[in-house]
Write an enzyme that holds these catalytic residues in place. Structure first.
Site, mmCIF file in Angstrom:
data_model
loop_
_atom_site.group_PDB
_atom_site.id
_atom_site.type_symbol
_atom_site.label_atom_id
_atom_site.label_comp_id
_atom_site.label_asym_id
_atom_site.label_seq_id
_atom_site.Cartn_x
_atom_site.Cartn_y
_atom_site.Cartn_z
ATOM 1 N N ASP A 118 0.650 -0.955 -0.121
ATOM 2 C CA ASP A 118 0.379 -0.199 -0.099
ATOM 3 C C ASP A 118 0.685 0.975 -0.428
ATOM 4 O O ASP A 118 1.533 1.369 0.488
ATOM 5 C CB ASP A 118 -1.327 -0.178 0.846
ATOM 6 N N HIS A 164 -4.219 14.026 0.130
ATOM 7 C CA HIS A 164 -3.829 13.267 1.901
ATOM 8 C C HIS A 164 -3.209 13.256 2.519
ATOM 9 O O HIS A 164 -3.164 13.715 3.868
ATOM 10 C CB HIS A 164 -4.564 11.894 1.921
ATOM 11 N N GLU A 207 -11.242 4.631 3.257
ATOM 12 C CA GLU A 207 -10.003 4.599 2.394
ATOM 13 C C GLU A 207 -10.294 4.509 1.180
ATOM 14 O O GLU A 207 -10.244 3.098 0.576
ATOM 15 C CB GLU A 207 -8.562 4.247 2.496
ATOM 16 N N GLU A 212 -9.122 4.104 -2.688
ATOM 17 C CA GLU A 212 -7.480 3.951 -3.284
ATOM 18 C C GLU A 212 -8.685 3.156 -4.260
ATOM 19 O O GLU A 212 -9.233 2.201 -4.849
ATOM 20 C CB GLU A 212 -7.105 3.129 -2.294
ATOM 21 N N ASP A 219 -9.586 0.475 1.703
ATOM 22 C CA ASP A 219 -8.480 0.266 2.268
ATOM 23 C C ASP A 219 -9.104 0.431 4.077
ATOM 24 O O ASP A 219 -8.485 1.701 4.329
ATOM 25 C CB ASP A 219 -7.337 0.724 1.921
ATOM 26 N N GLN A 269 -4.684 2.824 15.110
ATOM 27 C CA GLN A 269 -3.446 2.810 14.334
ATOM 28 C C GLN A 269 -2.841 3.995 14.880
ATOM 29 O O GLN A 269 -1.125 4.246 14.993
ATOM 30 C CB GLN A 269 -3.593 3.546 12.854
ATOM 31 N N SER A 308 -9.383 -5.201 3.564
ATOM 32 C CA SER A 308 -9.649 -3.872 2.937
ATOM 33 C C SER A 308 -10.112 -5.101 1.670
ATOM 34 O O SER A 308 -10.233 -6.689 1.499
ATOM 35 C CB SER A 308 -7.987 -3.921 2.022
ATOM 36 N N THR A 326 -5.012 6.292 -0.186
ATOM 37 C CA THR A 326 -5.774 7.234 -0.111
ATOM 38 C C THR A 326 -6.039 8.427 -0.955
ATOM 39 O O THR A 326 -4.787 9.313 -1.259
ATOM 40 C CB THR A 326 -6.368 7.431 1.210
#
Length: 427
Positions: free
Chosen positions: A135, A142, A208, A210, A242, A249, A266, A358
């Site tokens: 990723d 972002h 996210e 993507e 994602d 986090q 994901s 993202t």
């Protein structure tokens, strides 16, 4: 080799509605379970799924060097490993078979009953066995937004960001196709004002927005891929959600980056749209703010004009579109990402997947995550049913869509739709 499948004047004898993501110029690839419980590799035109395994057995790919079982597998990995020449030959042939002027299959009722399926007769599967997943973090908007929130506006981007496509190695075992629900993750978080962590459900589950590209076998151990060759090894793209647990986090990411906050799920759209199908939608990407090292410099248009949107659908309610963005905003493009990934000699295999990171645009309505859209929850978004969202609630379904449009032709990805369930409890 000409891309005859991309001819914008071509029409199909299969019905294709005006705003379909899947005209005959698209011809994506996927894997599905048929009404007879057989897994096969297929494609889609309009709302008709096409069994490529059956088509091959009936002789419609004669003259193209394919093994007998190439489409009789439960993943696209071997087909992808055959390389771009084979992909183009197959795509061009499919376009010929289903061209409105070609009566061979059109007038063969027995063959059509074997080859063609309504969408409600199939169940889409994960299209590739994903051996490795990387990723990236390649949207400057972002990265700037997140850096502004958690550091300060003057130091939003870390010193390396404008020099390398930043990325991390993710977890491939939890990548799932559209339609598979997920559970709210649990882990350690550090509550505001606390000095010790607690364990429990994430309160800040986020999407996210993507795109992700799928690779073919590309290089041997120790062999870098030069940037002018990088796109030869990219089979196609999917829309990619994602999922992220922001509170988990925040506690865990120093010093090694995302872990439990990102590896719980994901989601991808099930049809892989080839890079060849996207050829007409190439555009210039953002101009570098700082000079880039020679191995990352490229010529030509390496970005793609792909419109993207995210909607949230609460349980029993209509969906609310919360973001509209575009893949062309990416500061680091796919060729740069793949080149950087292999510059140290890291081998890339068929079926590997690379997430873009993202995708946020320059305006608040084009941000690619709830973290940005609500600015850490300070600006809740109102749903059509009157409720508000700071992050994703249990029983919400997140839907992402992507498409290109130019000169009357639309090439789309369909959607990736995923419902968030409460934390897992053993039955």
């Amino acid at each position: 080799m000409p891309l005859s499948a991309n001819n914008p004047d071509r029409t199909s004898w299969l019905h294709v509605s005006k705003n379909s993501d899947f005209p005959i110029q698209n011809i994506p690839f996927g894997v599905f379970l048929t009404r007879d419980d057989i897994i096969t590799i297929g494609t889609r035109i309009g709302d008709t799924a096409i069994d490529l395994g059956a088509l091959h057995q009936l002789g419609y790919f004669d003259g193209i060097p394919l093994t007998d079982d190439i489409f009789l597998q439960d993943t696209l990995n071997d087909f992808i490993a055959d390389g771009r020449k084979t992909w183009r030959l197959v795509r061009n042939r499919i376009a010929e078979i289903f061209d409105a002027e070609n009566d061979n299959l059109k007038n063969n009722k027995q063959h059509k009953e074997i080859v063609l399926f309504r969408l409600d007769e199939i169940e889409m599967q994960l299209p590739v066995q994903i051996g490795d997943y990387t990723d990236f973090y390649s949207s400057i908007e972002h990265a700037t937004n997140v850096g502004t929130m958690f550091r300060d506006p003057d130091n939003a981007l870390l010193p390396n960001w404008l020099h390398i496509p930043v990325g991390y190695h993710g977890r491939s075992s939890s990548i799932i196709p559209s339609g598979i629900p997920i559970h709210r993750p649990q882990g350690q978080t550090l509550p505001n004002g606390a000095s010790e962590p607690v364990f429990g459900p994430s309160r800040l589950v986020d999407f996210e927005l993507e795109m992700a590209f799928i690779t073919t076998d590309a290089n041997d151990l120790g062999e870098p891929i030069p940037i002018e060759e990088a796109e030869e090894y990219i089979f196609g793209l999917v829309v990619f959600n994602d999922w992220s647990a922001r509170d988990i986090q925040k506690w865990e990411y120093v010093p090694l980056g995302p872990f439990l906050a990102k590896n719980f799920a994901s989601s991808i759209s099930p049809w892989i749209v080839t890079l060849d199908a996207l050829e007409p939608y190439r555009v210039d990407g953002p101009k570098p703010i700082k000079p880039q090292l020679d191995y990352l410099k490229y010529k030509g248009k390496k970005s793609f004009d792909i419109n993207l949107e995210v909607a949230i659908q609460p349980k029993g309610a209509k969906e609310t579109v919360v973001s509209k963005s575009n893949f062309k905003h990416m500061y680091w493009n796919m060729a740069q990402q793949l080149t950087h990934h292999t510059v140290n000699g890291c081998p890339i295999n068929s079926g590997d997947m690379m997430g873009s990171g993202t995708i946020s645009g320059p305006t608040p309505d084009s941000y690619g995550s709830m973290l940005e859209l609500t600015w850490r929850g300070e600006k809740p978004i109102k749903m059509k049913d009157g409720s508000e969202r700071k992050f994703i609630n249990d029983h919400d379904t997140v839907i992402m869509r992507g498409y290109c449009e130019k000169d009357g032709t639309r090439i789309g990805f369909g959607e990736v739709s995923t419902k968030l369930l409460p934390i897992y409890t053993k039955k």
